[in-house]
Structure formats: C-alpha cells, structure tokens
Write an enzyme that holds these catalytic residues in place. Sequence first.
Site, PDB file in Angstrom:
ATOM      1  N   LEU A   1     -18.600  11.824  -1.572  1.00 41.60           N
ATOM      2  CA  LEU A   1     -18.967  13.079  -2.227  1.00 41.60           C
ATOM      3  C   LEU A   1     -18.353  13.193  -3.622  1.00 41.60           C
ATOM      4  O   LEU A   1     -18.531  14.201  -4.304  1.00 41.60           O
ATOM      5  CB  LEU A   1     -18.506  14.263  -1.366  1.00 41.60           C
ATOM      6  CG  LEU A   1     -19.056  14.320   0.057  1.00 41.60           C
ATOM      7  CD1 LEU A   1     -18.535  15.562   0.775  1.00 41.60           C
ATOM      8  CD2 LEU A   1     -20.577  14.304   0.063  1.00 41.60           C
TER       9      LEU A   1
ATOM     10  N   LYS B   1      -7.158   0.224  -2.163  1.00 44.42           N
ATOM     11  CA  LYS B   1      -6.011   0.964  -2.700  1.00 44.42           C
ATOM     12  C   LYS B   1      -4.757   0.115  -2.858  1.00 44.42           C
ATOM     13  O   LYS B   1      -3.946   0.368  -3.751  1.00 44.42           O
ATOM     14  CB  LYS B   1      -5.730   2.187  -1.826  1.00 44.42           C
ATOM     15  CG  LYS B   1      -6.840   3.232  -1.878  1.00 44.42           C
ATOM     16  CD  LYS B   1      -6.484   4.470  -1.086  1.00 44.42           C
ATOM     17  CE  LYS B   1      -7.596   5.493  -1.177  1.00 44.42           C
ATOM     18  NZ  LYS B   1      -7.255   6.754  -0.473  1.00 44.42           N
TER      19      LYS B   1
ATOM     20  N   ASP C   1      -3.589  10.888  -4.312  1.00 40.97           N
ATOM     21  CA  ASP C   1      -3.736  11.237  -2.897  1.00 40.97           C
ATOM     22  C   ASP C   1      -2.534  12.032  -2.398  1.00 40.97           C
ATOM     23  O   ASP C   1      -2.687  13.016  -1.661  1.00 40.97           O
ATOM     24  CB  ASP C   1      -3.873   9.973  -2.037  1.00 40.97           C
ATOM     25  CG  ASP C   1      -5.279   9.405  -2.012  1.00 40.97           C
ATOM     26  OD1 ASP C   1      -6.231  10.153  -2.310  1.00 40.97           O
ATOM     27  OD2 ASP C   1      -5.433   8.211  -1.691  1.00 40.97           O
TER      28      ASP C   1
ATOM     29  N   GLY D   1      -2.772   2.070   6.218  1.00 36.97           N
ATOM     30  CA  GLY D   1      -3.345   1.579   4.975  1.00 36.97           C
ATOM     31  C   GLY D   1      -2.881   2.392   3.783  1.00 36.97           C
ATOM     32  O   GLY D   1      -1.866   3.099   3.827  1.00 36.97           O
ATOM     33  N   GLY D   2      -3.649   2.317   2.680  1.00 35.65           N
ATOM     34  CA  GLY D   2      -3.271   2.992   1.449  1.00 35.65           C
ATOM     35  C   GLY D   2      -3.169   4.495   1.583  1.00 35.65           C
ATOM     36  O   GLY D   2      -2.237   5.119   1.046  1.00 35.65           O
TER      37      GLY D   2
END
Length: 281
Positions: free
Chosen positions: A29, A79, A115, A140-141
């Site tokens: 999005l 990332k 983030d 993960g990232g």
Amino acid sequence: MTYGVPSPGGSASGLLRAFLYADPAAHSLSPAMHRAAFAAAGLQGEYQALRVPVAELPAALEQLRLPGVLGANLSLPHKEAALAHLDDLSEAARAIGAVNTVIHREGRLTGENTDAPGLLAALAEAGAAGGGQAVVLGAGGAARAAVWALRSQGRAVWVLNRTRQKAEALTRDLGGQAASPGGVPWGAVTLLVNASSAGLSDPTSTPLPGFDFTALAPGALVYDMVYQPRETRLLREARAAGVRAENGLGMLAHQARLAFLAWTGVPVPVGVFLGALEARP
C-alpha cells in the site's frame, strides 16, 4: 534488468522518483501513501512498488544513485541484505542491523531504519507506550527493529522464531531472550508483536496456532505488523478472546511519514498517509 528509474541524464520534467523494493511487492500500500504525500507537499513525484528478487538487489540499489531518484523503501527479504551495498548507515540502522529506507544524496546511498520509531509511534497511539514485558514473533529485519525499539523503552523482550538459532542470533546482537512458547511467562506479557510474515496475504495462517490469548496479562495488546489482510487470523483469535488487537497500518503510516521526510525534507502530517490507507479497499 532496469527498475523504471530515470536515465542517467535525469528527468527533464523534474519528476522526483521513489520506490519500494520487495519480493513480493504487489500487496504493498506504500504507493498510495507516498503519492498522496507528494500531492500534499506540492511536489511532482512518483512512487512505484517493484518486485526485486534477492539476486537483483545490488543492481537495483545502484540505480537509486541516478539523478531525480530520492531513494527507496525496502521490505522482505531485503532489509538485512542491503547493508553491504550502501555507502553509509544511520546510527539506528547500524545498531539494528536492518534498513527499510535508502536515502539518495548526490550519488551516495544512506541506510535508515524508520520501522523502529514507526512502531513506537503506532504503539503509543494504541495505548501501549512502554513498560512491562513483550514478545516479538520473528527474527528478520522487522523483528530486529521491533526488539531494538522495545528494548529502548526498557521492556524485557522475548523472541520466538521457527528457527531458534536465528532468534538466538538476534538476541545476542540486540538483547532480549530467545525462547520457545513454553518458556515465556505469558502472564507478565503486556505486548505481543508479530514481526514475521505469517498471515501476509493469507488470513488462514498464524504464527501462534492454538495459542490461548487469555494467558496474556490483563490489558495486553496484540500488534500484528501485517496489514494485508487487515484482519489476520492472529488478530481475529486475539479479539475473540477479548484481547485488544491492532494491525500494522499505523506503523506503516508512521514509518512512511519518516521516510518521506528523510527524502524530501517536507513534514507531511501522518493523517495524509493514514487517509490514503483508509481510502484503499
């Protein structure tokens, strides 16, 4: 392969370009948000979500150095892999070991992580601003950003991942405790964050099958970074148990606002990004 960036001579129209590099990318999005932000800022700009396989990431990053390109957002699975291909890293990106925003300045690429502050802003809006114990699902990232952010609040953080070794590697770097579901003191957990891809584009999957959400501390919040679909199985099951639950749209909007600010220097209100998300089906 090229990724739709301007030719080395730049854009005669002055069009500014930014991208999302991910695999997959079709669910994103981000284009709707950033196009709304360009319009709100009065800038002539375009944002595209592009599927970039892992093997093609270095070449795709190189094309961000071209005139007229502001930079890119990075999502799964890029990332962490991007770190080796950038000229500079922000303090937060270096500490987290993951980049979700690449900023282009005069031919140099800087990695940033929006983030982490994006998550904290979303949690504050949801009434979960610090304190207590937290569980992060994934390694993960996105999980690295979550653990770093929550640890910065002084939270005790438990990390659960399908591959225990990855959870242990994350906690060696950033702190917290790797665990299995049976090793978590669930009654003290006030925040559960899904930072894995479980549930992404599949409302039938969950990172915690068979979990009893009533085991969480009273008033706990379940926060799922997944935003597509807007209601994942994790969220449905948490709400069915009477537990507060939020999807990742707030974090998505806040991290996008910070990325746009880093690219353009224009502080577009987060409401512009949220409005673009609410206009989507």
